[in-house]
Design a protein around this motif. Structure first.
Motif, PDB file in Angstrom:
ATOM      1  N   ALA A  41       0.815  -1.219   0.000  1.00  0.00           N
ATOM      2  CA  ALA A  41       0.000   0.000   0.000  1.00  0.00           C
ATOM      3  C   ALA A  41       0.848   1.267   0.000  1.00  0.00           C
ATOM      4  N   THR A  42       1.825   1.339   0.904  1.00  0.00           N
ATOM      5  CA  THR A  42       2.595   2.581   1.045  1.00  0.00           C
ATOM      6  C   THR A  42       4.088   2.368   1.231  1.00  0.00           C
ATOM      7  N   SER A  43       4.516   1.145   1.509  1.00  0.00           N
ATOM      8  CA  SER A  43       5.904   0.898   1.898  1.00  0.00           C
ATOM      9  C   SER A  43       6.199   1.657   3.193  1.00  0.00           C
ATOM     10  N   ASN A  44       7.442   2.103   3.385  1.00  0.00           N
ATOM     11  CA  ASN A  44       7.789   2.690   4.672  1.00  0.00           C
ATOM     12  C   ASN A  44       7.205   4.092   4.868  1.00  0.00           C
ATOM     13  N   VAL A  45       6.934   4.411   6.126  1.00  0.00           N
ATOM     14  CA  VAL A  45       6.565   5.773   6.505  1.00  0.00           C
ATOM     15  C   VAL A  45       7.775   6.670   6.248  1.00  0.00           C
ATOM     16  N   SER A  46       7.539   7.940   5.942  1.00  0.00           N
ATOM     17  CA  SER A  46       8.637   8.895   5.731  1.00  0.00           C
ATOM     18  C   SER A  46       9.692   8.757   6.823  1.00  0.00           C
ATOM     19  N   ASN A  47      10.920   8.554   6.415  1.00  0.00           N
ATOM     20  CA  ASN A  47      12.002   8.384   7.382  1.00  0.00           C
ATOM     21  C   ASN A  47      12.220   9.626   8.240  1.00  0.00           C
ATOM     22  N   VAL A  48      12.034  10.774   7.652  1.00  0.00           N
ATOM     23  CA  VAL A  48      12.183  12.021   8.413  1.00  0.00           C
ATOM     24  C   VAL A  48      11.157  12.063   9.545  1.00  0.00           C
ATOM     25  N   ALA A  49       9.913  11.737   9.233  1.00  0.00           N
ATOM     26  CA  ALA A  49       8.867  11.717  10.259  1.00  0.00           C
ATOM     27  C   ALA A  49       9.135  10.636  11.296  1.00  0.00           C
ATOM     28  N   GLN A  50       9.652   9.496  10.852  1.00  0.00           N
ATOM     29  CA  GLN A  50       9.956   8.423  11.807  1.00  0.00           C
ATOM     30  C   GLN A  50      11.036   8.851  12.797  1.00  0.00           C
ATOM     31  N   MET A  51      12.036   9.580  12.327  1.00  0.00           N
ATOM     32  CA  MET A  51      13.097  10.026  13.233  1.00  0.00           C
ATOM     33  C   MET A  51      12.572  11.095  14.190  1.00  0.00           C
ATOM     34  N   ALA A  52      11.645  11.907  13.721  1.00  0.00           N
ATOM     35  CA  ALA A  52      10.997  12.865  14.626  1.00  0.00           C
ATOM     36  C   ALA A  52      10.209  12.110  15.697  1.00  0.00           C
ATOM     37  N   ALA A  53       9.494  11.058  15.278  1.00  0.00           N
ATOM     38  CA  ALA A  53       8.728  10.249  16.231  1.00  0.00           C
ATOM     39  C   ALA A  53       9.650   9.546  17.221  1.00  0.00           C
ATOM     40  N   LEU A  54      10.818   9.114  16.762  1.00  0.00           N
ATOM     41  CA  LEU A  54      11.787   8.480  17.655  1.00  0.00           C
ATOM     42  C   LEU A  54      12.197   9.441  18.759  1.00  0.00           C
ATOM     43  N   ALA A  55      12.465  10.691  18.399  1.00  0.00           N
ATOM     44  CA  ALA A  55      12.814  11.693  19.412  1.00  0.00           C
ATOM     45  C   ALA A  55      11.658  11.912  20.375  1.00  0.00           C
ATOM     46  N   ALA A  56      10.441  11.891  19.839  1.00  0.00           N
ATOM     47  CA  ALA A  56       9.268  12.127  20.679  1.00  0.00           C
ATOM     48  C   ALA A  56       9.083  11.018  21.706  1.00  0.00           C
ATOM     49  N   VAL A  57       9.011   9.779  21.257  1.00  0.00           N
ATOM     50  CA  VAL A  57       8.697   8.688  22.187  1.00  0.00           C
ATOM     51  C   VAL A  57       9.861   8.368  23.116  1.00  0.00           C
ATOM     52  N   SER A  58      11.079   8.769  22.723  1.00  0.00           N
ATOM     53  CA  SER A  58      12.248   8.517  23.572  1.00  0.00           C
ATOM     54  C   SER A  58      12.431   9.605  24.621  1.00  0.00           C
ATOM     55  N   GLY A  59      11.799  10.764  24.403  1.00  0.00           N
ATOM     56  CA  GLY A  59      11.950  11.878  25.331  1.00  0.00           C
ATOM     57  C   GLY A  59      10.998  11.775  26.503  1.00  0.00           C
ATOM     58  N   ASP A  60      11.024  12.822  27.331  1.00  0.00           N
ATOM     59  CA  ASP A  60      10.120  12.823  28.490  1.00  0.00           C
ATOM     60  C   ASP A  60       8.741  13.324  28.065  1.00  0.00           C
ATOM     61  N   LEU A  61       7.855  13.445  29.034  1.00  0.00           N
ATOM     62  CA  LEU A  61       6.474  13.821  28.741  1.00  0.00           C
ATOM     63  C   LEU A  61       6.164  15.250  29.179  1.00  0.00           C
ATOM     64  N   SER A  62       7.206  16.093  29.239  1.00  0.00           N
ATOM     65  CA  SER A  62       6.984  17.468  29.692  1.00  0.00           C
ATOM     66  C   SER A  62       6.115  18.250  28.723  1.00  0.00           C
ATOM     67  N   ALA A  63       6.233  17.963  27.420  1.00  0.00           N
ATOM     68  CA  ALA A  63       5.431  18.684  26.431  1.00  0.00           C
ATOM     69  C   ALA A  63       3.948  18.396  26.627  1.00  0.00           C
ATOM     70  N   VAL A  64       3.608  17.139  26.829  1.00  0.00           N
ATOM     71  CA  VAL A  64       2.194  16.804  27.016  1.00  0.00           C
ATOM     72  C   VAL A  64       1.692  17.286  28.366  1.00  0.00           C
ATOM     73  N   ALA A  65       2.562  17.370  29.366  1.00  0.00           N
ATOM     74  CA  ALA A  65       2.145  17.889  30.673  1.00  0.00           C
ATOM     75  C   ALA A  65       1.717  19.346  30.551  1.00  0.00           C
ATOM     76  N   GLU A  66       2.454  20.117  29.767  1.00  0.00           N
ATOM     77  CA  GLU A  66       2.106  21.522  29.543  1.00  0.00           C
ATOM     78  C   GLU A  66       0.768  21.636  28.814  1.00  0.00           C
ATOM     79  N   MET A  67       0.594  20.805  27.785  1.00  0.00           N
ATOM     80  CA  MET A  67      -0.664  20.831  27.043  1.00  0.00           C
ATOM     81  C   MET A  67      -1.831  20.413  27.939  1.00  0.00           C
ATOM     82  N   ARG A  68      -1.602  19.398  28.748  1.00  0.00           N
ATOM     83  CA  ARG A  68      -2.671  18.880  29.596  1.00  0.00           C
ATOM     84  C   ARG A  68      -3.172  19.946  30.568  1.00  0.00           C
ATOM     85  N   THR A  69      -2.253  20.741  31.105  1.00  0.00           N
ATOM     86  CA  THR A  69      -2.656  21.819  32.019  1.00  0.00           C
ATOM     87  C   THR A  69      -3.560  22.815  31.305  1.00  0.00           C
ATOM     88  N   ALA A  70      -3.183  23.195  30.076  1.00  0.00           N
ATOM     89  CA  ALA A  70      -3.997  24.135  29.303  1.00  0.00           C
ATOM     90  C   ALA A  70      -5.345  23.509  28.929  1.00  0.00           C
TER      91      ALA A  70
END
Length: 410
Positions: free
Chosen positions: A279-308
């Motif tokens: 159907a699509t082969s691999n997801v964009s590698n650039v987006a995958q590396m961005a996702a890698l940084a996201a899931v490997s990092g802490d959850l401070s970004a979502v904590a800020e959003m959750r407060t708002a």
């Protein structure tokens, strides 16, 4: 050109019946119309799209920039996802949900929607039934239908906070039932099942040898005393008959990056990967590396959003419940409220008598320049979905406009 029994030429349909049956995404359609009106100079405030109003965190963007400069990512990579991202998703799942999985159980997809389609395409044969709790997200019915499945609704309402009981689920089960679709926190209602309720539903599914497909995209967006629980952990009786869908869109404000995933038994993931390879082969590698940084990092970004989001949630619920004829339960998760507007239907508002929530939503857009998604889109007419993933000032202004209009109902 085909011919009828009497020899007359009959034109074949240009579009297949399968694709003709697909409805446009109602939420995206409302958002597109609101943006078009705004571009034409009208001060529309849109509550339609489920999209955080925050920018993707800088460290995630920087990971994508570095990936662009890396020749390895200019080439094809495995269809099922970069090995390092699959490993990171497995580690993230253990960290956040307590579910230990192997990277071979992970398939990285082009956003959560591709994961939704692929899981049903992989598990369903024509005629297999899927129990779906209504109100439901607009994409689920289309994905089930495309896979040849039959959707069986369990309808909930504001009186129970949009939560389904085991008794309701059991009443919907037939010999053809193969899958329970379980979503907590819910889009569009914001309903969150308690850990005890999740465990009870999981045990029921296991006792009836059902698969559970669970969408956990809003796992980190819960408020007050609500607690997220993954059914894969709460009900170990399910064994390997559970598939988890997730992604980075909501937690990390990455809706446009299009990275989701599904986690399940290795045979299911292998089959879905085979589908994706064509159907699509691999997801964009650039987006995958961005996702890698996201899931490997802490959850401070979502904590800020959750407060708002929590602040906006409380403001919106209070304002909506002040409108005569509107009943708005307080959601416990995601970033939506789902008020009932049933008492307003058939009443006169500015010379019109909207009979459905779709007609009332159209009137609200034209007269108040406020875009909401009507309950018809989610399988339960008589409701509006408001997203509170927008700035505080716009939220107050938009709800105030809607309140002024709806309060005119006579």
């Amino acid at each position: 050109m085909e011919h009828s029994p009497d020899g007359q030429a009959v034109a074949r349909p240009r579009i297949s019946a399968r694709i003709s049956a697909i409805s446009e995404s109602a939420t995206l359609a409302v958002d597109a119309k609101a943006k078009a009106m705004k571009a034409a100079g009208r001060p529309v405030i849109g509550f339609g799209a489920g999209e955080p109003d925050f920018a993707t965190p800088d460290y995630i963007v920087e990971a994508a920039v570095q990936a662009c400069r890396t020749p390895r990512f200019h080439k094809y990579t495995p269809a099922g996802g970069l090995p390092e991202l699959k490993q990171a998703i497995a580690e993230k799942t253990l960290r956040d949900s307590g579910w230990r999985v192997d990277p071979a159980q992970v398939l990285v997809t082009n956003g959560g929607k591709q994961a939704v389609y692929e899981v049903f395409a992989t598990l369903l044969d024509p005629g297999d039934e899927v129990i779906v709790v209504a109100p439901y997200w607009t994409t689920y019915p289309e994905a089930i239908k495309l896979a040849g499945g039959v959707q069986v609704d369990v309808v909930t309402d504001e009186s129970t906070g949009y939560l389904a009981t085991v008794d309701q689920l059991e009443a919907a089960r037939t010999p053809r039932t193969k899958i329970l679709l379980f979503v907590s926190p819910s889009n569009p209602t914001g309903a969150v099942y308690s850990p005890a309720q999740v465990a009870e539903i999981g045990r029921w599914a296991a006792a009836n040898d059902l698969w559970v497909v669970t969408d956990e995209i809003y796992e980190h967006l819960v408020y007050g005393g609500a607690e997220f629980a993954s059914i894969a952990v709460a009900a170990p009786e399910l064994g390997d008959k559970v598939v988890v869908l997730n992604g980075v869109a909501k937690t990390y404000a990455m809706t446009g990056w299009r990275v989701g995933w599904m986690i399940g038994a290795t045979d299911v993931i292998k089959a879905a990967t085979n589908l994706q390879s064509h159907a699509t082969s691999n997801v964009s590698n650039v987006a995958q590396m961005a996702a890698l940084a996201a899931v490997s990092g802490d959850l401070s970004a979502v904590a800020e959003m959750r407060t708002a989001f929590d602040r906006r949630r409380q403001t919106m619920v209070r304002m909506l419940n002040e409108i005569p004829g509107v009943v708005c339960p307080e959601p416990q998760g995601a970033f939506y409220v789902y008020p009932s507007v049933k008492e307003l239907l058939g009443k006169e508002i500015r010379g019109k008598r909207p009979q459905t929530s779709a007609e009332l939503a159209e009137l609200t857009l034209e007269e108040a320049e406020v875009a909401v998604v009507p309950g018809e889109a989610f399988g339960t007419p008589g409701y509006f979905r408001f997203s509170y993933a927008l700035g505080d000032d716009d939220l107050v202004e938009g709800v105030s406009r809607a309140a002024k209009l709806l309060s005119e109902a006579r």
